[in-house]
Write an enzyme that holds these catalytic residues in place. Structure first.
Site, PDB file in Angstrom:
ATOM      1  N   LYS A  22       0.846  -1.202   0.000  1.00 11.74           N
ATOM      2  CA  LYS A  22       0.000   0.000   0.000  1.00 11.74           C
ATOM      3  C   LYS A  22       0.878   1.247   0.000  1.00 11.74           C
ATOM      4  O   LYS A  22       0.671   2.167  -0.785  1.00 11.74           O
ATOM      5  CB  LYS A  22      -0.901   0.005   1.247  1.00 11.74           C
ATOM      6  CG  LYS A  22      -1.581   1.349   1.497  1.00 11.74           C
ATOM      7  CD  LYS A  22      -2.471   1.326   2.713  1.00 11.74           C
ATOM      8  CE  LYS A  22      -1.843   1.823   3.980  1.00 11.74           C
ATOM      9  NZ  LYS A  22      -1.595   3.280   4.033  1.00 11.74           N
ATOM     10  N   ASN A  23       1.868   1.257   0.876  1.00 14.48           N
ATOM     11  CA  ASN A  23       2.652   2.483   1.052  1.00 14.48           C
ATOM     12  C   ASN A  23       3.618   2.759  -0.098  1.00 14.48           C
ATOM     13  O   ASN A  23       4.198   3.845  -0.166  1.00 14.48           O
ATOM     14  CB  ASN A  23       3.397   2.456   2.396  1.00 14.48           C
ATOM     15  CG  ASN A  23       2.441   2.629   3.563  1.00 14.48           C
ATOM     16  OD1 ASN A  23       1.245   2.837   3.362  1.00 14.48           O
ATOM     17  ND2 ASN A  23       2.955   2.536   4.772  1.00 14.48           N
ATOM     18  N   CYS A 116      -5.631  12.880  12.253  1.00 17.88           N
ATOM     19  CA  CYS A 116      -6.437  11.694  11.947  1.00 17.88           C
ATOM     20  C   CYS A 116      -6.472  10.787  13.160  1.00 17.88           C
ATOM     21  O   CYS A 116      -6.053  11.187  14.250  1.00 17.88           O
ATOM     22  CB  CYS A 116      -5.877  10.978  10.727  1.00 17.88           C
ATOM     23  SG  CYS A 116      -4.339  10.159  11.078  1.00 17.88           S
ATOM     24  N   ARG A 121      -0.416  14.644  13.036  1.00 15.88           N
ATOM     25  CA  ARG A 121       0.149  14.525  11.690  1.00 15.88           C
ATOM     26  C   ARG A 121       0.291  15.857  10.945  1.00 15.88           C
ATOM     27  O   ARG A 121      -0.329  16.081   9.903  1.00 15.88           O
ATOM     28  CB  ARG A 121      -0.653  13.514  10.872  1.00 15.88           C
ATOM     29  CG  ARG A 121      -0.701  12.178  11.581  1.00 15.88           C
ATOM     30  CD  ARG A 121      -1.334  11.117  10.754  1.00 15.88           C
ATOM     31  NE  ARG A 121      -0.397  10.497   9.834  1.00 15.88           N
ATOM     32  CZ  ARG A 121      -0.680   9.412   9.119  1.00 15.88           C
ATOM     33  NH1 ARG A 121      -1.854   8.856   9.195  1.00 15.88           N
ATOM     34  NH2 ARG A 121       0.223   8.886   8.324  1.00 15.88           N
ATOM     35  N   PRO A 122       1.129  16.753  11.479  1.00 15.89           N
ATOM     36  CA  PRO A 122       1.364  18.018  10.768  1.00 15.89           C
ATOM     37  C   PRO A 122       2.106  17.779   9.455  1.00 15.89           C
ATOM     38  O   PRO A 122       2.665  16.696   9.233  1.00 15.89           O
ATOM     39  CB  PRO A 122       2.244  18.799  11.746  1.00 15.89           C
ATOM     40  CG  PRO A 122       2.879  17.781  12.625  1.00 15.89           C
ATOM     41  CD  PRO A 122       1.937  16.616  12.689  1.00 15.89           C
ATOM     42  N   ASP A 124       4.368  20.265   8.314  1.00 22.28           N
ATOM     43  CA  ASP A 124       5.360  21.348   8.277  1.00 22.28           C
ATOM     44  C   ASP A 124       6.620  20.947   7.497  1.00 22.28           C
ATOM     45  O   ASP A 124       7.193  21.750   6.759  1.00 22.28           O
ATOM     46  CB  ASP A 124       5.718  21.781   9.713  1.00 22.28           C
ATOM     47  CG  ASP A 124       6.129  20.605  10.596  1.00 22.28           C
ATOM     48  OD1 ASP A 124       5.459  19.555  10.525  1.00 22.28           O
ATOM     49  OD2 ASP A 124       7.115  20.721  11.336  1.00 22.28           O
ATOM     50  N   LEU A 125       7.035  19.684   7.619  1.00 21.18           N
ATOM     51  CA  LEU A 125       8.273  19.262   6.937  1.00 21.18           C
ATOM     52  C   LEU A 125       8.050  19.171   5.427  1.00 21.18           C
ATOM     53  O   LEU A 125       8.962  19.460   4.645  1.00 21.18           O
ATOM     54  CB  LEU A 125       8.753  17.905   7.478  1.00 21.18           C
ATOM     55  CG  LEU A 125       9.051  17.880   8.981  1.00 21.18           C
ATOM     56  CD1 LEU A 125       9.394  16.478   9.448  1.00 21.18           C
ATOM     57  CD2 LEU A 125      10.208  18.826   9.292  1.00 21.18           C
ATOM     58  N   ASP A 306       3.545   0.703  11.999  1.00 18.46           N
ATOM     59  CA  ASP A 306       2.362   0.073  11.400  1.00 18.46           C
ATOM     60  C   ASP A 306       2.161  -1.368  11.871  1.00 18.46           C
ATOM     61  O   ASP A 306       1.073  -1.925  11.707  1.00 18.46           O
ATOM     62  CB  ASP A 306       2.476   0.092   9.863  1.00 18.46           C
ATOM     63  CG  ASP A 306       2.281   1.497   9.302  1.00 18.46           C
ATOM     64  OD1 ASP A 306       1.830   2.375  10.045  1.00 18.46           O
ATOM     65  OD2 ASP A 306       2.592   1.698   8.112  1.00 18.46           O
ATOM     66  N   ILE A 328       6.447   6.972  17.212  1.00 19.77           N
ATOM     67  CA  ILE A 328       6.198   7.709  15.961  1.00 19.77           C
ATOM     68  C   ILE A 328       4.907   8.527  16.020  1.00 19.77           C
ATOM     69  O   ILE A 328       4.909   9.711  15.691  1.00 19.77           O
ATOM     70  CB  ILE A 328       6.154   6.740  14.748  1.00 19.77           C
ATOM     71  CG1 ILE A 328       7.426   5.876  14.703  1.00 19.77           C
ATOM     72  CG2 ILE A 328       5.982   7.513  13.440  1.00 19.77           C
ATOM     73  CD1 ILE A 328       8.713   6.621  14.442  1.00 19.77           C
ATOM     74  N   ARG A 398      -9.019  -0.303   3.943  1.00 20.99           N
ATOM     75  CA  ARG A 398      -8.134   0.746   3.395  1.00 20.99           C
ATOM     76  C   ARG A 398      -6.787   0.161   2.980  1.00 20.99           C
ATOM     77  O   ARG A 398      -6.163   0.634   2.045  1.00 20.99           O
ATOM     78  CB  ARG A 398      -7.869   1.810   4.468  1.00 20.99           C
ATOM     79  CG  ARG A 398      -8.896   2.913   4.544  1.00 20.99           C
ATOM     80  CD  ARG A 398      -8.392   4.009   5.472  1.00 20.99           C
ATOM     81  NE  ARG A 398      -6.990   4.269   5.181  1.00 20.99           N
ATOM     82  CZ  ARG A 398      -6.050   4.509   6.094  1.00 20.99           C
ATOM     83  NH1 ARG A 398      -6.349   4.564   7.367  1.00 20.99           N
ATOM     84  NH2 ARG A 398      -4.803   4.725   5.734  1.00 20.99           N
TER      85      ARG A 398
HETATM   86  C1  UD1 Z   1       3.896   6.933   6.406  1.00 26.13           C
HETATM   87  C2  UD1 Z   1       3.055   5.705   6.149  1.00 26.13           C
HETATM   88  C3  UD1 Z   1       2.422   5.213   7.432  1.00 26.13           C
HETATM   89  C4  UD1 Z   1       3.495   4.990   8.488  1.00 26.13           C
HETATM   90  C5  UD1 Z   1       4.369   6.229   8.646  1.00 26.13           C
HETATM   91  C6  UD1 Z   1       5.554   6.007   9.579  1.00 26.13           C
HETATM   92  C7  UD1 Z   1       2.285   5.947   3.872  1.00 26.13           C
HETATM   93  C8  UD1 Z   1       1.126   6.171   2.959  1.00 26.13           C
HETATM   94  N1  UD1 Z   1       2.018   6.028   5.186  1.00 26.13           N
HETATM   95  O1  UD1 Z   1       3.024   7.955   6.888  1.00 26.13           O
HETATM   96  O2  UD1 Z   1       1.745   3.998   7.150  1.00 26.13           O
HETATM   97  O3  UD1 Z   1       2.863   4.722   9.721  1.00 26.13           O
HETATM   98  O4  UD1 Z   1       4.902   6.618   7.372  1.00 26.13           O
HETATM   99  O5  UD1 Z   1       6.316   4.950   9.147  1.00 26.13           O
HETATM  100  O6  UD1 Z   1       3.382   5.672   3.451  1.00 26.13           O
HETATM  101  N2  UD1 Z   1       5.657  14.604  11.043  1.00 26.13           N
HETATM  102  C9  UD1 Z   1       5.757  15.946  11.377  1.00 26.13           C
HETATM  103  N3  UD1 Z   1       5.770  16.864  10.370  1.00 26.13           N
HETATM  104  C10 UD1 Z   1       5.684  16.516   9.055  1.00 26.13           C
HETATM  105  C11 UD1 Z   1       5.585  15.147   8.728  1.00 26.13           C
HETATM  106  C12 UD1 Z   1       5.578  14.215   9.736  1.00 26.13           C
HETATM  107  O7  UD1 Z   1       5.843  16.310  12.548  1.00 26.13           O
HETATM  108  O8  UD1 Z   1       5.702  17.409   8.194  1.00 26.13           O
HETATM  109  C13 UD1 Z   1       5.608  13.592  12.108  1.00 26.13           C
HETATM  110  C14 UD1 Z   1       4.246  12.860  12.115  1.00 26.13           C
HETATM  111  O9  UD1 Z   1       3.262  13.593  12.824  1.00 26.13           O
HETATM  112  C15 UD1 Z   1       4.601  11.572  12.778  1.00 26.13           C
HETATM  113  C16 UD1 Z   1       6.037  11.312  12.281  1.00 26.13           C
HETATM  114  O10 UD1 Z   1       6.529  12.576  11.835  1.00 26.13           O
HETATM  115  O11 UD1 Z   1       4.614  11.727  14.171  1.00 26.13           O
HETATM  116  C17 UD1 Z   1       6.140  10.294  11.179  1.00 26.13           C
HETATM  117  O12 UD1 Z   1       5.354  10.706  10.084  1.00 26.13           O
HETATM  118  P1  UD1 Z   1       5.695  10.342   8.579  1.00 26.13           P
HETATM  119  O13 UD1 Z   1       6.956   9.557   8.488  1.00 26.13           O
HETATM  120  O14 UD1 Z   1       5.589  11.597   7.785  1.00 26.13           O
HETATM  121  O15 UD1 Z   1       4.479   9.399   8.214  1.00 26.13           O
HETATM  122  P2  UD1 Z   1       3.547   9.459   6.955  1.00 26.13           P
HETATM  123  O16 UD1 Z   1       4.324   9.757   5.729  1.00 26.13           O
HETATM  124  O17 UD1 Z   1       2.356  10.315   7.246  1.00 26.13           O
END
Ligand code: UD1
Length: 420
Positions: A22-23, A116, A121-122, A124-125, A306, A328, A398
């Site tokens: 999926k990912n 969610c 899940r911000p 900002d990055l 996950d 995470i 999903r």
């Molecule tokens: C992806 C996966 C999800 C998995 C996650 C962590 C997909 C579709 N989804 O989600 O299944 O659980 O990786 O392995 O591939 N964060 C920030 N700012 C940002 C982005 C992220 O603070 O701009 C934080 C998030 O809130 C979270 C952490 O970083 O606490 C990890 O998030 P991230 O690696 O971005 O996960 P996703 O890409 O959303």
């Protein structure tokens, strides 16, 4: 609304073909937007999140056709650059279209995805990476508008955390450019490599370095290609957790164990016998699981967040006390309350879960509240005494391709019912 009903107590026995990831599928489908032509994506799982991505592709103007597990995406004509809120709400990972639509159209408008079930899940990055590349961003009233002003000529992006989505967006937004972009502290998940492989087959150069560095050599355009999505490592770990919890012997075919080697000792420590046969894996569990002392979710190659919920169910029926630390996501213990309804003994202290294994879970009516937590409840149903009903199966659909049929083929007494 559908539910899954399980009569617990059957050991799992048989062979399954693992679904595609999926990912990986989601960012690769988003990446097809960058291609001026036809992309043929094989091993694309038939799951709700992929359906949601297909809806977005069609909304943007792509022609999409499914032939069994192959999706054929013709992105020759893209007519639109906005992604409506309904799509963003349906699937949070729609955010990965941010980089690809921007790369293709030079402009994208979408609604802010917000939090969610599993956390705030911000993004900002994601946004700071795009700014580093030279894009401008306007945010107002829950909407985000990004634009290219002048050429994108490459940049160095340094992520403060190796976010999977931010890494994907940074790659997608830098592919069509006039220079070289280097992403430091990038995510190292196998799905990033799969995205890079797809883009390379389309005519771009994306190099994955060993220490979380990704280098993208910009090109003027991408051509279509044929790509095979990697196997779903999280689905593999879910079916392994199910076998460990319920007992039995299962051969998982079409797997790539190199994508989760660091997690195999955990299952062996819990009492499973594992035979890694290259692209298949045989897991045998002849006893009650043994508690796992210390599981900490971490970015790859650490223990994947996950797999936390499915493995927690294995711990819930284990001999002894297990400890899981969720590093995470801040709200990823929603399944715990439901497991407790089924007789599990679990205490939560902040990011830490203490699981005192019980000999038996008992059946209950429970609700899936998120994808992986839902799978954890199905596994709990497999080892519970009596008939468990897991509601809100749409969350599970999903990410898992027909989880009920897969488990049924392994001998579980499981069926899907329509609540209405
Ligand atoms: C992806 C996966 C999800 C998995 C996650 C962590 C997909 C579709 N989804 O989600 O299944 O659980 O990786 O392995 O591939 N964060 C920030 N700012 C940002 C982005 C992220 O603070 O701009 C934080 C998030 O809130 C979270 C952490 O970083 O606490 C990890 O998030 P991230 O690696 O971005 O996960 P996703 O890409 O959303």
């Amino acid at each position: 609304m559908e539910s899954i009903v399980i009569s617990g107590g059957r050991r799992l026995r048989g062979e399954i073909d693992l679904q595609g990831s999926k990912n990986s599928s989601l960012p690769i489908l988003a990446a097809t937007v960058l291609v001026r032509g036809v992309s043929v994506i094989h091993n694309c799982p038939d799951i709700r999140d992929v359906d949601a991505a297909v809806k977005i592709l069609r909304h943007l103007g792509c022609l999409v056709k499914r032939e069994n597990d192959t999706l054929i995406v013709d992105s020759t004509e893209i007519s639109c650059y906005n992604i409506p809120e309904t799509f963003m709400r349906e699937m949070r990972s729609s955010i990965v279209f941010l980089g690809s639509v921007l790369g293709r159209m030079g402009i994208v408008q979408l609604s802010s995805p917000g939090g969610c079930e599993i956390g705030l899940r911000p993004i900002d990055l994601h946004l700071s990476s795009l700014r580093s590349l030279g894009y401008t961003i306007d945010e107002a009233h829950g909407s985000i508008l990004c634009r290219r002003v002048g050429d994108i000529s490459g940049s160095v992006i340094s992520l403060s955390f190796p976010s999977v989505g931010a890494t994907e967006n940074a790659i997608l937004a830098s592919v069509i450019s006039k220079g070289r972009t280097v992403i430091l502290n990038a995510a190292r998940e196998p799905e990033i490599k799969d995205l890079a492989d797809f883009l390379c087959s389309c005519g771009c150069r994306v190099e994955i370095g060993s220490q979380g560095t990704v280098a993208v050599e910009g090109v003027d355009s991408l051509h279509g290609c044929e790509h095979w999505v990697i196997p779903d490592r999280i689905a593999a770990l879910t079916y392994m957790a199910a076998t460990a919890a319920a007992g039995g012997e299962v051969l998982i075919r079409n797997v790539d164990t190199s994508a989760f080697l660091s997690v195999l000792p955990l299952f062996e420590g819990a009492g499973c016998e594992i035979k890694d046969k290259g692209n298949s894996l045989l897991i045998t569990m002849r006893r009650r699981p043994i508690a796992v002392r210390d599981i900490r979710t971490m970015p790859y190659p650490g223990f994947p967040t996950d797999a936390q919920a499915p493995v927690m169910t294995m711990c819930a029926v284990a001999e002894g006390t297990s400890v899981i630390v969720e590093n995470i996501f801040e709200s990823r213990f929603k399944h715990v309350g439901e497991l407790i309804r089924m007789g599990a003994e679990i205490k939560i202290e902040g990011r830490l879960a203490l699981i005192d294994g019980v000999k038996e879970l008992y059946a209950a009516r429970v609700q899936a509240q998120d994808l992986r937590g839902g799978a954890a409840l199905v596994i709990a149903g497999l080892c519970a005494v009596g008939e468990t009903r897991v509601e809100n199966v749409r969350h599970i659909d999903r990410g898992y391709e027909r989880i009920d049929s897969v488990l049924q083929s392994l001998g579980a007494e499981i069926r899907r019912i329509n609540d209405e």
